[in-house]
Design a protein around this motif. Structure first.
Motif, PDB file in Angstrom:
ATOM      1  N   PHE B  83      33.552 -15.690 -85.936  1.00  0.00           N
ATOM      2  CA  PHE B  83      32.629 -15.889 -85.007  1.00  0.00           C
ATOM      3  C   PHE B  83      31.371 -15.241 -85.456  1.00  0.00           C
ATOM      4  O   PHE B  83      31.299 -13.893 -85.615  1.00  0.00           O
ATOM      5  CB  PHE B  83      33.084 -15.204 -83.501  1.00  0.00           C
ATOM      6  N   GLY B  84      30.575 -16.224 -85.580  1.00  0.00           N
ATOM      7  CA  GLY B  84      29.270 -15.495 -86.114  1.00  0.00           C
ATOM      8  C   GLY B  84      27.885 -16.431 -85.718  1.00  0.00           C
ATOM      9  O   GLY B  84      27.874 -17.691 -85.556  1.00  0.00           O
ATOM     10  N   GLY B  85      26.844 -15.565 -85.859  1.00  0.00           N
ATOM     11  CA  GLY B  85      25.627 -16.153 -85.716  1.00  0.00           C
ATOM     12  C   GLY B  85      24.320 -15.477 -86.082  1.00  0.00           C
ATOM     13  O   GLY B  85      24.370 -14.360 -86.335  1.00  0.00           O
ATOM     14  N   ASP B  86      23.299 -16.029 -86.005  1.00  0.00           N
ATOM     15  CA  ASP B  86      22.057 -15.286 -86.264  1.00  0.00           C
ATOM     16  C   ASP B  86      20.836 -16.026 -85.604  1.00  0.00           C
ATOM     17  O   ASP B  86      20.903 -16.889 -84.658  1.00  0.00           O
ATOM     18  CB  ASP B  86      21.621 -15.404 -88.081  1.00  0.00           C
ATOM     19  N   ILE B 135      37.286 -11.873 -87.534  1.00  0.00           N
ATOM     20  CA  ILE B 135      36.021 -11.430 -87.847  1.00  0.00           C
ATOM     21  C   ILE B 135      34.749 -11.702 -87.169  1.00  0.00           C
ATOM     22  O   ILE B 135      34.802 -12.901 -86.745  1.00  0.00           O
ATOM     23  CB  ILE B 135      35.859 -11.232 -89.440  1.00  0.00           C
ATOM     24  N   THR B 136      33.839 -10.798 -86.884  1.00  0.00           N
ATOM     25  CA  THR B 136      32.610 -11.365 -86.379  1.00  0.00           C
ATOM     26  C   THR B 136      31.437 -10.788 -87.130  1.00  0.00           C
ATOM     27  O   THR B 136      31.611  -9.917 -87.717  1.00  0.00           O
ATOM     28  CB  THR B 136      32.250 -10.972 -84.993  1.00  0.00           C
ATOM     29  N   THR B 137      30.458 -11.581 -87.202  1.00  0.00           N
ATOM     30  CA  THR B 137      29.308 -11.437 -87.888  1.00  0.00           C
ATOM     31  C   THR B 137      27.780 -11.649 -87.236  1.00  0.00           C
ATOM     32  O   THR B 137      27.925 -12.480 -86.321  1.00  0.00           O
ATOM     33  CB  THR B 137      29.139 -11.971 -89.188  1.00  0.00           C
ATOM     34  N   THR B 138      26.940 -10.775 -87.224  1.00  0.00           N
ATOM     35  CA  THR B 138      25.638 -11.015 -86.863  1.00  0.00           C
ATOM     36  C   THR B 138      24.797 -10.257 -87.621  1.00  0.00           C
ATOM     37  O   THR B 138      24.688  -9.211 -88.043  1.00  0.00           O
ATOM     38  CB  THR B 138      25.469 -10.250 -85.557  1.00  0.00           C
ATOM     39  N   ALA B 170      22.854  -6.510 -90.898  1.00  0.00           N
ATOM     40  CA  ALA B 170      23.930  -7.356 -90.227  1.00  0.00           C
ATOM     41  C   ALA B 170      25.180  -6.290 -90.011  1.00  0.00           C
ATOM     42  O   ALA B 170      25.326  -5.314 -90.638  1.00  0.00           O
ATOM     43  CB  ALA B 170      24.384  -8.246 -91.643  1.00  0.00           C
ATOM     44  N   GLY B 171      25.806  -6.733 -89.052  1.00  0.00           N
ATOM     45  CA  GLY B 171      26.929  -5.939 -88.618  1.00  0.00           C
ATOM     46  C   GLY B 171      28.008  -6.816 -88.532  1.00  0.00           C
ATOM     47  O   GLY B 171      28.007  -8.140 -88.142  1.00  0.00           O
ATOM     48  N   ALA B 172      29.384  -6.553 -89.046  1.00  0.00           N
ATOM     49  CA  ALA B 172      30.734  -7.102 -88.782  1.00  0.00           C
ATOM     50  C   ALA B 172      31.660  -6.228 -87.988  1.00  0.00           C
ATOM     51  O   ALA B 172      31.766  -5.022 -88.276  1.00  0.00           O
ATOM     52  CB  ALA B 172      30.992  -7.532 -90.086  1.00  0.00           C
TER      53      ALA B 172
END
Lengths: 339, 339
Positions: B83-86, B135-138, B170-172
């Motif tokens: 799940f990710g976004g920016d 995993i999540t990323t932002t 970035a954080g995960a």
């Protein structure tokens, strides 16, 4: 291993939610196309009285939601979550619609895969008992997309023969824990696939491998074959992308010939409406699904279908930087009967 | 009514997932700030050897994921969903990272609320039994955000005193069905709120009412009070937005004075680093949470916190069209012990 997971990319929903309503609204060109009779509303003014194409698209989102809610005598106050997205920078039309709709909101970006991305998440949230009624929305607008991704409309650029015509329209669904179908029964989530296509005027070719990857994963995970479905329909591969996907699947041993269609091919009459490779945009699979497919399911002319919305994850910045076009496809199974 | 829902906007997770790992990577300015010791990696070259700021941001996403995975000896193959976004148009940095990561991918857009939006959906999907490890990323990047939302860096524009400095970083997180915490226990999903602020250089003021709306909903739904938390921290309201939010909550009878902070205020030393109203960007709450907060939770210096990432859903198009700034905030409760 999570019990609901089958294979590596698919969820089997144990309490399959119903799509208790669907609403579709389209612009004049779509309303002049072969699926006209299936759309709930056709507008002749594609500005919808707004001052910009972006806010017109936002009006489409709200109206699709109103249509879907009205059919089942529900209001926005009955909706526990909204899952929505579109093609615009910062999903502008959806964000501004969500401002007026006042429903707890999860904004999504999956390019033209948004319709099935939103159905995937909405159906897991309802199946899992986190909500009883949620709304999904997906939209695109020819004029807002054209000026963002391509050229100012005023410059009247010639479009290459591989290009597709962004659908002006929005689709909304109401997903409920209680209902008598059509049910969402399987969700196959795509990976980002990139075969190195750099031509932003040939997105069908860029997206076809992503569609194939997700359809293959769906078959592998579920054990289904093409003939288990009445219809397997991709989002907006268009004429060129559809042929590529058919050929790639054939090479992998799947004979799709009797069941395989594409929303982008179906939505326009290419001979008469001169869209080149067909329709595209998030709104394409959204209005074809919420209009045509939903009504065919209700009429029992279709009973088990796989919708595979396909998204090209390019931006105008990535294209200018010479990057290829990453693509993704998400698949959901919709059936009238539960086994 | 769905059993897991409490009140109108909150889910109580019945099988609370653990955040088994978190990874953070930041640029030189963040690495020179007061939280430097908490970040896993500080890069001095904020281009990270790439050709563009956008691809540099994409490299940050991949590296944050690698760091988080490495800490628990897992690989991307072990991740069932991403799940990710920016902040970028078409979430470019996340989409291109997802292309390399090859994990089934849900793209999100919630502007700077992305960190808690991704935790919200990821935790429901794990709690609900749809996956065991996700995993999540932002991410955000000062230089990619600045040229997209504001001015070319080369023009050296003067920044108003209300403006904030987009965090490069970035954080995960790795969210697992099995683990010993910190646990995600409650998820409160925001509505889009717009109080009519049109000044894109004062996003703290635009976002503060959204933060207040979500925090109020969280208290109402759960019955918690400010003093039930060791810390309630918003995403990137900055100095001005933090004061507004504090005052608005005070007016509603919530005395936040002992527990209320903002990631945008914490991430830079405003006296020394001259960021005006503090830090902002998706990456702000992501790196403060994955760096500082996660380590304080592990060290038991914090035991129950509410993270409320805040997003301003404007686009450069909506600003040019004279629209105000719709905002949203999503809250998640993270605790070391389960009751």
């Amino acid at each position: 291993m999570a019990v609901k997971k089958i294979g590596s990319q698919t969820i089997k929903l144990l309490n399959p939610p119903s799509i208790i309503s669907a609403g579709s609204i389209v612009g004049p060109k779509e309303g002049d196309g072969p699926l006209a009779q299936y759309f709930d509303k056709i507008v002749q003014d594609d500005l919808l009285g707004e001052d910009s194409w972006e806010m017109a698209e936002s009006a489409l989102v709200k109206e699709a939601a109103n249509i879907a809610l009205g059919k089942v005598n529900l209001t926005l106050d009955d909706m526990e979550y909204m899952f929505g997205g579109d093609l615009l920078n910062q999903i502008m039309s959806t964000s501004f619609a969500a401002r007026d709709m006042k429903v707890p909101f999860f904004g999504l970006y999956g390019a033209c895969s948004n319709f099935t991305e939103s159905l995937s998440l909405a159906s897991m949230i309802v199946d899992g008992g986190y909500a009883d009624q949620v709304i999904t929305t997906t939209s695109s607008h020819f004029s807002s997309a054209e000026r963002q991704y391509r050229f100012p409309l005023e410059s009247g650029n010639q479009r290459p023969l591989t290009s597709q015509w962004t659908v002006t329209g929005a689709g909304a669904t109401i997903i409920s824990s209680v209902g008598e179908g059509p049910y969402i029964t399987y969700v196959t989530t795509g990976k980002v696939i990139d075969f190195g296509i750099k031509d932003a005027a040939n997105m069908g070719a860029a997206m076809a491998p992503a569609a194939v990857d997700t359809i293959r994963a769906h078959f592998t995970d579920t054990g289904f074959k093409p003939e288990d479905y009445d219809l397997i329909i991709t989002g907006d591969l268009g004429i060129i992308g559809h042929e590529i996907a058919m050929e790639l699947l054939q090479k992998e041993g799947y004979n799709m010939s009797k069941v395989f269609k594409d929303c982008g091919v179906e939505v326009f009459d290419n001979e008469r409406q001169d869209t080149h490779s067909g329709g595209s945009g998030c709104g394409c699979s959204a209005v074809v699904s919420c209009g045509y497919l939903y009504k065919e399911l209700q009429a029992k002319k279709l009973n088990k279908i796989l919708i595979v919305s396909t998204g090209a994850l390019l931006s105008s910045t990535s294209s200018l930087q010479g990057e290829s076009i990453p693509s993704i496809a998400h698949a959901v199974t919709i059936e009238n009967k539960l086994n």
